[in-house]
Enzyme design. Structure first.
Site, PDB file in Angstrom:
ATOM      1  N   CYS A  27     -18.306   4.279 -30.952  1.00 48.21           N
ATOM      2  CA  CYS A  27     -18.428   5.175 -32.134  1.00 48.21           C
ATOM      3  C   CYS A  27     -17.238   6.293 -31.587  1.00 48.21           C
ATOM      4  CB  CYS A  27     -19.298   6.029 -32.176  1.00 48.21           C
ATOM      5  SG  CYS A  27     -19.349   7.409 -33.428  1.00 48.21           S
TER       6      CYS A  27
ATOM      7  N   GLU B  98     -22.342   3.865 -40.255  1.00 49.42           N
ATOM      8  CA  GLU B  98     -21.599   5.047 -41.102  1.00 49.42           C
ATOM      9  C   GLU B  98     -22.667   5.609 -41.978  1.00 49.42           C
ATOM     10  OE1 GLU B  98     -18.843   6.160 -40.492  1.00 49.42           O
ATOM     11  OE2 GLU B  98     -18.707   4.218 -39.026  1.00 49.42           O
TER      12      GLU B  98
ATOM     13  N   HIS C 163     -24.465   7.893 -39.787  1.00 48.19           N
ATOM     14  CA  HIS C 163     -23.845   9.220 -39.515  1.00 48.19           C
ATOM     15  C   HIS C 163     -24.074  10.160 -40.650  1.00 48.19           C
ATOM     16  CE1 HIS C 163     -21.258   8.935 -36.035  1.00 48.19           C
ATOM     17  NE2 HIS C 163     -20.689   7.845 -36.600  1.00 48.19           N
TER      18      HIS C 163
END
Ligand code: CO
Length: 157
Positions: free
Chosen positions: A91, A134, A137
């Site tokens: 990441c 994602e 996140h």
């Protein structure tokens, strides 16, 4: 170009908010998307970037493509396989660390594009991994929370 926020920063731990539909296509949103694209394309090994990684707590992520990025606004996973794959993952917000992680093999995602048009996309393998990373996140989760093991690389800055 924005600075990519690193793991210890609490911003990465917040749940991002949906982009209000009226803001899609606005100058403000165009600016955010532009900033995200510049930041992602400036990173050598970056593949995708979520808005919270540049300090914007909105549900947006982009995936690097050759010419222009794929944009996912207010994404939702609407179908996900029970079958998992074991993968290596890193990441941009966790510099110098890679890990082994279990991710669903296949999924279907629904999102809006930069013009507010809804689209649905099926993904498997690497793309399914990217999408799950994602979306994590956007929910304040980092891969280091879920990884089976973590490895330091020599490349640290
Ligand atoms: Co990431």
């Amino acid at each position: 170009m924005a600075i990519i926020i690193q793991a210890k920063n609490q911003i990465l731990r917040e749940k991002a908010k949906e982009v209000p539909f009226k803001d899609i296509g606005s100058e403000k949103l165009k600016k955010i998307l532009g900033e995200m694209a510049k930041t992602l394309y400036a990173s050598e090994d970056g593949i995708a970037l979520a808005a919270p990684q540049i300090g914007v707590p909105l549900r947006i992520f982009i995936v690097k493509k050759e010419i222009s990025p794929s944009i996912f606004i207010n994404p939702k996973i609407i179908k996900i396989s029970k079958k998992k794959q074991i993968l290596s993952e890193g990441c941009l917000s966790v510099n110098g660390i890679y890990g082994t992680i279990k991710r669903a093999e296949k999924l279907t995602i629904e999102a809006l594009d930069e013009k507010g048009r809804k689209f649905t996309r099926g993904a498997s393998g690497f793309m399914a991994q990217i999408i799950q990373h994602e979306i994590d996140h956007l929910n304040g989760t980092l891969f280091i929370d879920k990884a089976i093991n973590l490895l330091k690389t020599r490349k640290e800055n």
